[in-house]
Design a protein around this motif. Structure first.
Motif, PDB file in Angstrom:
ATOM      1  N   ALA A 113       0.759  -1.259  -0.056  1.00  0.00           N
ATOM      2  CA  ALA A 113      -0.025   0.055  -0.124  1.00  0.00           C
ATOM      3  C   ALA A 113       0.747   1.248   0.103  1.00  0.00           C
ATOM      4  CB  ALA A 113      -0.889   0.030   1.209  1.00  0.00           C
ATOM      5  N   ASN A 114       2.045   1.300   0.618  1.00  0.00           N
ATOM      6  CA  ASN A 114       3.012   2.298   0.511  1.00  0.00           C
ATOM      7  C   ASN A 114       3.356   2.789  -0.749  1.00  0.00           C
ATOM      8  OD1 ASN A 114       2.756   2.493   3.623  1.00  0.00           O
ATOM      9  ND2 ASN A 114       4.699   1.009   3.680  1.00  0.00           N
ATOM     10  N   LEU A 115       3.655   1.727  -1.520  1.00  0.00           N
ATOM     11  CA  LEU A 115       4.064   2.074  -2.919  1.00  0.00           C
ATOM     12  C   LEU A 115       2.768   2.418  -3.765  1.00  0.00           C
ATOM     13  CD1 LEU A 115       6.538  -1.093  -3.175  1.00  0.00           C
ATOM     14  CD2 LEU A 115       7.421   1.531  -3.302  1.00  0.00           C
ATOM     15  N   ARG A 116       1.809   1.563  -3.509  1.00  0.00           N
ATOM     16  CA  ARG A 116       0.470   2.199  -4.221  1.00  0.00           C
ATOM     17  C   ARG A 116       0.244   3.406  -4.304  1.00  0.00           C
ATOM     18  NH1 ARG A 116      -4.196   0.687  -2.394  1.00  0.00           N
ATOM     19  NH2 ARG A 116      -3.493   1.706  -0.586  1.00  0.00           N
ATOM     20  N   GLU A 117       0.487   4.057  -2.945  1.00  0.00           N
ATOM     21  CA  GLU A 117      -0.135   5.243  -2.682  1.00  0.00           C
ATOM     22  C   GLU A 117       0.982   6.288  -3.733  1.00  0.00           C
ATOM     23  OE1 GLU A 117      -2.364   8.359  -1.260  1.00  0.00           O
ATOM     24  OE2 GLU A 117      -2.450   6.231  -1.015  1.00  0.00           O
ATOM     25  N   ARG A 118       2.148   5.923  -3.805  1.00  0.00           N
ATOM     26  CA  ARG A 118       3.304   6.685  -4.301  1.00  0.00           C
ATOM     27  C   ARG A 118       3.022   6.496  -6.024  1.00  0.00           C
ATOM     28  NH1 ARG A 118       4.450   5.929   0.508  1.00  0.00           N
ATOM     29  NH2 ARG A 118       5.639   7.221   1.936  1.00  0.00           N
ATOM     30  N   GLY A 120       0.746   4.231  -7.903  1.00  0.00           N
ATOM     31  CA  GLY A 120      -0.558   3.943  -8.479  1.00  0.00           C
ATOM     32  C   GLY A 120      -0.512   2.364  -8.425  1.00  0.00           C
ATOM     33  N   SER A 121       0.451   1.608  -8.569  1.00  0.00           N
ATOM     34  CA  SER A 121       0.202   0.191  -8.772  1.00  0.00           C
ATOM     35  C   SER A 121       1.695  -0.426  -8.083  1.00  0.00           C
ATOM     36  CB  SER A 121      -0.071  -0.408 -10.031  1.00  0.00           C
ATOM     37  OG  SER A 121       0.747  -0.012 -10.807  1.00  0.00           O
ATOM     38  N   ILE A 175      -5.067  -9.898  -2.583  1.00  0.00           N
ATOM     39  CA  ILE A 175      -3.981  -8.671  -2.331  1.00  0.00           C
ATOM     40  C   ILE A 175      -4.356  -7.851  -3.278  1.00  0.00           C
ATOM     41  CG2 ILE A 175      -1.627  -8.147  -2.600  1.00  0.00           C
ATOM     42  CD1 ILE A 175      -0.978 -10.974  -1.691  1.00  0.00           C
ATOM     43  N   SER A 176      -4.452  -7.968  -4.787  1.00  0.00           N
ATOM     44  CA  SER A 176      -4.591  -6.986  -5.717  1.00  0.00           C
ATOM     45  C   SER A 176      -5.910  -6.168  -5.646  1.00  0.00           C
ATOM     46  CB  SER A 176      -4.866  -7.806  -7.102  1.00  0.00           C
ATOM     47  OG  SER A 176      -3.682  -8.248  -7.522  1.00  0.00           O
ATOM     48  N   ALA A 177      -6.936  -6.810  -4.937  1.00  0.00           N
ATOM     49  CA  ALA A 177      -8.180  -6.039  -4.671  1.00  0.00           C
ATOM     50  C   ALA A 177      -7.835  -5.064  -3.590  1.00  0.00           C
ATOM     51  CB  ALA A 177      -9.265  -7.017  -4.210  1.00  0.00           C
ATOM     52  N   LEU A 178      -6.970  -5.016  -2.842  1.00  0.00           N
ATOM     53  CA  LEU A 178      -6.690  -4.321  -1.616  1.00  0.00           C
ATOM     54  C   LEU A 178      -5.588  -3.194  -1.833  1.00  0.00           C
ATOM     55  CD1 LEU A 178      -6.778  -6.889   1.238  1.00  0.00           C
ATOM     56  CD2 LEU A 178      -8.505  -5.204   0.689  1.00  0.00           C
ATOM     57  N   THR A 179      -4.650  -3.424  -2.715  1.00  0.00           N
ATOM     58  CA  THR A 179      -3.258  -2.837  -2.935  1.00  0.00           C
ATOM     59  C   THR A 179      -2.946  -2.596  -4.284  1.00  0.00           C
ATOM     60  OG1 THR A 179      -1.940  -4.945  -2.658  1.00  0.00           O
ATOM     61  CG2 THR A 179      -2.435  -3.544  -0.707  1.00  0.00           C
ATOM     62  N   ASN A 180      -3.778  -3.058  -5.527  1.00  0.00           N
ATOM     63  CA  ASN A 180      -3.598  -2.940  -6.830  1.00  0.00           C
ATOM     64  C   ASN A 180      -2.288  -3.347  -7.281  1.00  0.00           C
ATOM     65  OD1 ASN A 180      -4.431  -1.946  -9.226  1.00  0.00           O
ATOM     66  ND2 ASN A 180      -3.466   0.161  -9.158  1.00  0.00           N
ATOM     67  N   SER A 205      -8.420 -16.473 -15.274  1.00  0.00           N
ATOM     68  CA  SER A 205      -9.851 -16.570 -15.019  1.00  0.00           C
ATOM     69  C   SER A 205     -10.136 -15.809 -13.510  1.00  0.00           C
ATOM     70  CB  SER A 205     -10.415 -17.938 -14.696  1.00  0.00           C
ATOM     71  OG  SER A 205      -9.693 -18.664 -14.027  1.00  0.00           O
ATOM     72  N   THR A 206      -8.887 -16.075 -12.733  1.00  0.00           N
ATOM     73  CA  THR A 206      -8.974 -15.423 -11.441  1.00  0.00           C
ATOM     74  C   THR A 206      -8.646 -14.215 -11.208  1.00  0.00           C
ATOM     75  OG1 THR A 206      -8.712 -17.873 -10.435  1.00  0.00           O
ATOM     76  CG2 THR A 206      -8.382 -15.769  -8.878  1.00  0.00           C
ATOM     77  N   LEU A 207      -7.441 -13.661 -11.754  1.00  0.00           N
ATOM     78  CA  LEU A 207      -6.673 -12.228 -11.807  1.00  0.00           C
ATOM     79  C   LEU A 207      -7.375 -11.186 -12.644  1.00  0.00           C
ATOM     80  CD1 LEU A 207      -2.983 -13.726 -11.106  1.00  0.00           C
ATOM     81  CD2 LEU A 207      -4.538 -12.752  -9.504  1.00  0.00           C
ATOM     82  N   GLY A 208      -7.656 -12.004 -13.885  1.00  0.00           N
ATOM     83  CA  GLY A 208      -8.258 -10.886 -14.827  1.00  0.00           C
ATOM     84  C   GLY A 208      -7.308  -9.884 -15.311  1.00  0.00           C
ATOM     85  N   ASP A 209      -7.452  -8.518 -15.398  1.00  0.00           N
ATOM     86  CA  ASP A 209      -6.467  -7.423 -15.756  1.00  0.00           C
ATOM     87  C   ASP A 209      -5.264  -7.472 -14.742  1.00  0.00           C
ATOM     88  OD1 ASP A 209      -7.860  -7.096 -17.784  1.00  0.00           O
ATOM     89  OD2 ASP A 209      -9.008  -5.429 -16.840  1.00  0.00           O
ATOM     90  N   TYR A 210      -5.172  -8.044 -13.640  1.00  0.00           N
ATOM     91  CA  TYR A 210      -4.207  -7.970 -12.503  1.00  0.00           C
ATOM     92  C   TYR A 210      -3.229  -8.828 -13.046  1.00  0.00           C
ATOM     93  CZ  TYR A 210      -7.137  -5.493  -9.281  1.00  0.00           C
ATOM     94  OH  TYR A 210      -7.972  -4.406  -8.785  1.00  0.00           O
ATOM     95  N   LEU A 211      -3.408  -9.867 -13.938  1.00  0.00           N
ATOM     96  CA  LEU A 211      -2.229 -10.502 -14.362  1.00  0.00           C
ATOM     97  C   LEU A 211      -1.838  -9.859 -15.805  1.00  0.00           C
ATOM     98  CD1 LEU A 211      -0.649 -13.233 -14.766  1.00  0.00           C
ATOM     99  CD2 LEU A 211      -2.424 -14.211 -16.039  1.00  0.00           C
ATOM    100  N   ILE A 212      -0.613  -9.575 -15.726  1.00  0.00           N
ATOM    101  CA  ILE A 212       0.095  -8.682 -16.749  1.00  0.00           C
ATOM    102  C   ILE A 212       1.111  -9.317 -17.469  1.00  0.00           C
ATOM    103  CG2 ILE A 212      -0.456  -6.496 -15.717  1.00  0.00           C
ATOM    104  CD1 ILE A 212       2.329  -6.286 -14.706  1.00  0.00           C
ATOM    105  N   GLY A 213       1.397 -10.690 -17.254  1.00  0.00           N
ATOM    106  CA  GLY A 213       2.454 -11.451 -18.033  1.00  0.00           C
ATOM    107  C   GLY A 213       2.799 -12.715 -17.548  1.00  0.00           C
TER     108      GLY A 213
END
Length: 645
Positions: A113-118, A120-121, A175-180, A205-213
């Protein structure tokens, strides 16, 4: 207790680092140049107590006063636009449950979350050597989310085959739902005739757009050395196998996105140009999400496996305290980063850190590596890498990790120097995703005082300054006189990354805040935020910024740049859930200090199992065989776990 946890309780579990990985119960012994105290240390590597001696002030010392001129038009040499999430993390698959168990670890969520705040993801890769031998199953015999099969290891690094359940990927989604957090996974590459594509199916199927590679092949240029392919295995062979994977994915209707593959993920044995010459990036362009390599500046494999060149942290320390370190690494990839742009693909440093085989005690866990990672990370950004993933986790390495398994109920996490670097770089690049990096080559190109300018939309917004020298006298502190073409601001804001020495462990401060000592952090920085305001000399069009020796400074050239990079308090996650709900009794330390420990228990033997208490009639003579049976049973379970894994 699950077999996996019993095994983890008794042994340190290693982690993959480029060419060589420690997975079994290896214990690194410090080499001869460290202090007497460190030589006797036998605990987990990541808590090694050795403290090295800082190098002396360079002779001649670097100049301590110099100008930094920033242009506002016609700037040449700027990098491609970079994302704030440029600096991410790589977690070895085999130790992923140490970093985040089925119970979502609050410290891990807070750190993300610290990094997400700075930024974005946050970008995180789960993979490494163990991904090539991993199999997704619906469940495991003992209910664990991940199992390691010791006894079936392969190659000189003792890589154990893994089985894991969809629970691992469900944790990622939580984790992604909470911290991107955005994830990279890896498709097993050890059997190219019988592809195991379940991780891609469930991942999408589970991660959707949170899977980037999806990484395809981890360090294929080491396959023949590790006995995974014939000696004749070549770049063309890898390309052909990559093509077979694409064919298998095309035939799998459960994998809707066919364009997430990442390759060639070389370790440095083959040159990237050897892969590009096969037509890899053009023939498979529509299936590739990115091109990638993996690289460490050196290794510490002799200490772990007795192979290679003996090295110590003390002798290697000076090589990290120089701008030339990062420049040397990225220089080998300048052709490839340029080539990646011609084929329209990002270029990733998929795995890196201070040294393979776990790093160096006293170096990888010291302030030196924080300064080095800032310089190296920004050098990669300047050289048009688009992501850099620093390997973390595991108890047999010198990087930040959660407490070892048997201490997780009473110890918090140890936040190492690389995480401080991630915060610095995230704020330097900001969340606009339009930041361009320029190596200033300042102070006459002095290797001990590197600096970078960050531009957005053609205008300078931030300046990152590093001082590698340790000098308690203050004589090596330097002043960079920053001037901006046209007009300077009336003032600038500065955040400092500070420590007393490059060999200091823990308790570094970033803008006055710290994650404290070993075993002391819940992932939230503590202390008051300290942002320095420096009044500029507008008559002479200059802002004088002092950088301590050692230290790093991030200069915000406007209040807007500061606001973009640090948007106020981070939403963090309170520790309102507990991983241990039994055997949690406490006692006043002052009472314990004056107690002989046997008050009220003269005729009874207590038990530690819930609801169990031995009465006085059940005396010591009767109890001892039962205690012995418990110990023997634990040892038997451990032996069984070693045999089946």
């Amino acid at each position: 207790m699950r077999l996996l946890l019993v095994h983890s309780f008794l042994f340190s579990i290693g982690i993959a680092h480029a060419a060589v990985t420690a997975y079994g119960p290896h214990v690194q012994q410090p080499l001869g140049t460290v202090t007497a105290a460190s030589a006797s240390y036998t605990g987990a590597a990541t808590y090694n107590t050795v403290i090295l001696t800082p190098p002396p002030v360079p002779n001649p010392p670097p100049p301590t006063s110099f100008g930094v001129e920033l242009k506002t038009s016609g700037v040449s040499g700027l990098s491609v636009p970079q994302h704030g999430s440029f600096f991410g993390f790589s977690i070895e698959f085999s130790v992923v449950t140490q970093v985040r168990d089925s119970f979502l670890q609050v410290p891990f969520l807070n750190l993300m979350a610290n990094l997400r705040e700075r930024a974005g993801s946050v970008h995180v890769r789960v993979g490494g050597n163990t991904q090539d031998y991993a199999t997704l199953v619906s469940s495991t015999p003992d209910g664990a989310a991940l199992e390691k099969y010791y006894g079936a290891e392969s190659n000189p690094t003792d890589t154990p085959p893994l089985i894991f359940t969809p629970e691992i990927i469900k944790m990622m989604a939580g984790i992604s739902a909470l911290t991107n957090v955005r994830w990279y996974l890896g498709v097993p590459f050890n059997d190219t005739q019988h592809w195991r594509l379940q991780i891609a199916e469930v991942g999408e199927s589970t991660l959707g757009d949170y899977l980037i590679g999806l990484q395809a092949g981890n360090e294929p240029d080491l396959y023949s050395r590790h006995g995974h392919r014939p000696d004749s295995y070549s770049p063309s062979d890898y390309k052909n196998e990559f093509g077979l994977l694409i064919d298998a994915m095309d035939a799998d209707s459960s994998i809707p996105n066919k364009d997430l593959l990442i390759g060639p993920n070389l370790a440095g044995v083959w040159q990237p140009e050897q892969i590009w010459d096969t037509g890899f990036a053009t023939d498979f362009n529509q299936n590739l999400a990115a091109l990638a390599v993996e690289r460490y500046p050196t290794d510490n494999c002799y200490a772990q496996f007795g192979v290679g060149t003996p090295r110590t942290g003390q002798e290697m320390l000076p090589s990290y305290l120089t701008h030339q370190s990062g420049q040397h690494i990225v220089s080998e990839y300048l052709n490839s980063t340029a080539y990646a742009q011609t084929v329209g693909k990002p270029f990733l440093m998929f795995e890196t850190n201070t040294a393979s085989c776990g790093g160096f005690p006293g170096l990888s866990d010291a302030f030196a590596s924080a300064l080095w990672a800032i310089d190296y990370g920004l050098q990669m950004a300047y050289a048009n890498f688009t992501t850099a993933l620093f390997h973390v986790g595991g108890e047999s390495v010198y990087y930040n990790v959660p407490p070892v398994t048997n201490q997780s109920t009473f110890h918090q996490w140890t936040v190492g120097p690389i995480y401080y670097s991630a915060l610095f770089v995230a704020e330097a690049l900001g969340p606009s995703n339009q930041s361009q990096v320029l190596d200033l080559n300042m102070n006459g190109g002095n290797e001990f005082t590197p600096g970078y300018a960050i531009y957005e939309n053609g205008q300078p917004t931030r300046v990152a300054l590093v001082n590698y020298v340790t000098d308690k006298s203050g004589a090596s502190d330097y002043t960079a006189s920053i001037s901006i073409a046209g007009t300077n601001p009336a003032q600038v804001k500065v955040k400092y990354l500070a420590a007393d020495s490059v060999t200091q462990k823990y308790n570094f401060t970033w803008a006055g805040q710290t994650f404290g000592d070993a075993f002391s952090s819940d992932g939230r920085p503590v202390g008051n935020v300290d942002i320095q305001t420096i009044t500029c000399d507008q008559t002479n069009n200059v802002c004088n910024v002092k950088v301590p020796a050692p230290g790093a400074a991030l200069v915000f050239l406007s209040d807007q740049a500061l606001a973009e990079s640090d948007q106020g308090p981070t939403m963090t996650f309170p520790t309102t859930a507990y991983t241990k709900v039994q055997n949690t009794a406490t006692i006043d330390p002052s009472v314990l200090a004056t107690s002989n420990g046997n008050k009220g228990l003269a005729d009874s033997l207590a038990g530690t199992s819930k609801g169990r208490n031995f009465s006085g009639a059940f005396g010591l003579a009767q109890a001892l065989p039962s205690v012995g049976a418990v110990i023997a049973g634990a040892l038997l379970v451990t032996r069984m776990s070693l045999m089946v894994r």
